[in-house]
Design an enzyme around this catalytic site. Structure first.
Site, PDB file in Angstrom:
ATOM      1  N   ALA A  61       0.839  -1.197   0.000  1.00 26.51           N
ATOM      2  CA  ALA A  61       0.000   0.000   0.000  1.00 26.51           C
ATOM      3  C   ALA A  61       0.874   1.247   0.000  1.00 26.51           C
ATOM      4  O   ALA A  61       2.080   1.195   0.247  1.00 26.51           O
ATOM      5  CB  ALA A  61      -0.916  -0.006   1.211  1.00 26.51           C
ATOM      6  N   GLY A 106      -0.136  -5.428   0.400  1.00 24.01           N
ATOM      7  CA  GLY A 106      -1.190  -5.464  -0.594  1.00 24.01           C
ATOM      8  C   GLY A 106      -0.767  -6.153  -1.876  1.00 24.01           C
ATOM      9  O   GLY A 106      -1.592  -6.751  -2.574  1.00 24.01           O
ATOM     10  N   GLU A 109      -1.218  -9.749  -1.208  1.00 24.45           N
ATOM     11  CA  GLU A 109      -2.658 -10.009  -1.174  1.00 24.45           C
ATOM     12  C   GLU A 109      -3.260 -10.030  -2.573  1.00 24.45           C
ATOM     13  O   GLU A 109      -4.171 -10.814  -2.856  1.00 24.45           O
ATOM     14  CB  GLU A 109      -3.350  -8.956  -0.312  1.00 24.45           C
ATOM     15  CG  GLU A 109      -3.040  -9.137   1.174  1.00 24.45           C
ATOM     16  CD  GLU A 109      -3.535  -7.987   2.021  1.00 24.45           C
ATOM     17  OE1 GLU A 109      -4.355  -8.229   2.929  1.00 24.45           O
ATOM     18  OE2 GLU A 109      -3.092  -6.835   1.785  1.00 24.45           O
ATOM     19  N   GLU A 129       2.608  -6.173   7.448  1.00 22.05           N
ATOM     20  CA  GLU A 129       1.769  -5.179   8.124  1.00 22.05           C
ATOM     21  C   GLU A 129       1.989  -5.132   9.630  1.00 22.05           C
ATOM     22  O   GLU A 129       1.859  -4.078  10.256  1.00 22.05           O
ATOM     23  CB  GLU A 129       0.288  -5.461   7.835  1.00 22.05           C
ATOM     24  CG  GLU A 129      -0.146  -5.178   6.410  1.00 22.05           C
ATOM     25  CD  GLU A 129       0.056  -6.357   5.474  1.00 22.05           C
ATOM     26  OE1 GLU A 129      -0.444  -6.298   4.336  1.00 22.05           O
ATOM     27  OE2 GLU A 129       0.723  -7.350   5.880  1.00 22.05           O
TER      28      GLU A 129
END
Length: 255
Positions: A61, A106, A109, A129
């Site tokens: 992110a 991300g 993911e 994270e």
């Protein structure tokens, strides 16, 4: 545009293009959802590649953007974040992630949303994270555990450590490791082969497997049963069986 969709010969490539690291800011997330939905609708897209380019898949992110968001802002954004990734996971066609360089947070993911993952020898994947005082928020706690099992997922998420391609392969986080300059070609070969297959049957197989993983076995069997019977109404089933009887297995050509 930070994400583009290019289509050729039945294969749609969703290409992240936000140099230098393909950080997944809000605009990129929204564009990703838009193009995943377009790939879902388009009949000329029969298989999909998710690709970040030759150097990096996606490093995660946009932390600077996230740092400026308070609790209220993230409450309002979190669902849209997940929805953008779910749109990729729900593309009812074969999807392969071509992973080069970093696929972190991300980025990891996003790779988890694919049906198959081909990684470069120099790829590094992880969910870091926890090092920010957070947990994965775009599906990582759910999709990673379903893919590699809960204990392995907890190891990666609790520690936030990165894994190299060889370990990712052992863990089942990726499915194939190839030299970095061959990643896209390998992904395209996988997608192009499936793009020639029976589109409705492939959709049925994907939905049956994914639904079964998300529910109890009786519900999964009911989904499988309904799709199995329904496919007997398709031209592809007629074509496939006719070819098998007349020519032998594996020679059918589907429209």
């Amino acid at each position: 545009m930070t994400v583009n969709l290019e289509v050729a010969e039945g294969v749609g490539t969703i290409r992240l293009d936000r140099p230098p690291m393909n950080a997944l800011d809000v605009a990129t997330q929204d564009r990703l959802k838009e193009l995943a939905e377009e790939a879902t609708r388009r009949e000329d897209v029969r298989a999909v590649i998710v690709y970040g380019g030759e150097k990096v898949f996606a490093a995660g992110a946009d932390i600077k953007e996230m740092q400026a968001m308070d609790h209220t802002a993230m409450v309002l954004r979190a669902r849209a974040l997940q929805d953008s990734f779910t749109a990729v996971a729900r593309i009812p066609k074969p999807v392969v992630a071509a992973v080069t360089g970093y696929a972190l947070g991300g980025g990891c993911e996003l790779a988890l949303c694919a049906d198959f993952r081909i990684a470069a020898e120099n790829a590094k994947l992880g969910q870091p994270e926890i090092l920010l005082g957070l947990i994965p928020g775009a599906g990582g706690t759910q999709r990673l555990a379903r893919l590699v099992g809960p204990s392995r997922a907890k190891d990666l998420i609790f520690t936030g450590r990165m894994v190299k391609a060889d370990e990712a392969l052992r863990l089942g986080l990726v499915d194939r490791v190839v030299p970095a300059d061959e990643v896209y070609a390998e992904a395209h070969a996988w997608a192009a082969k499936l793009a020639q297959g029976p589109a409705i049957a492939l959709r049925a197989a994907k939905e049956s497997i994914d639904t079964g993983l998300e529910t109890d076995i009786e519900t999964g069997l009911a989904v499988e049963r309904n799709w199995f019977a329904g496919l007997f109404a398709t031209e592809d089933r007629e074509r496939g069986m006719k070819s098998f009887v007349e020519e032998g297995p594996g020679k059918a050509k589907f429209l």
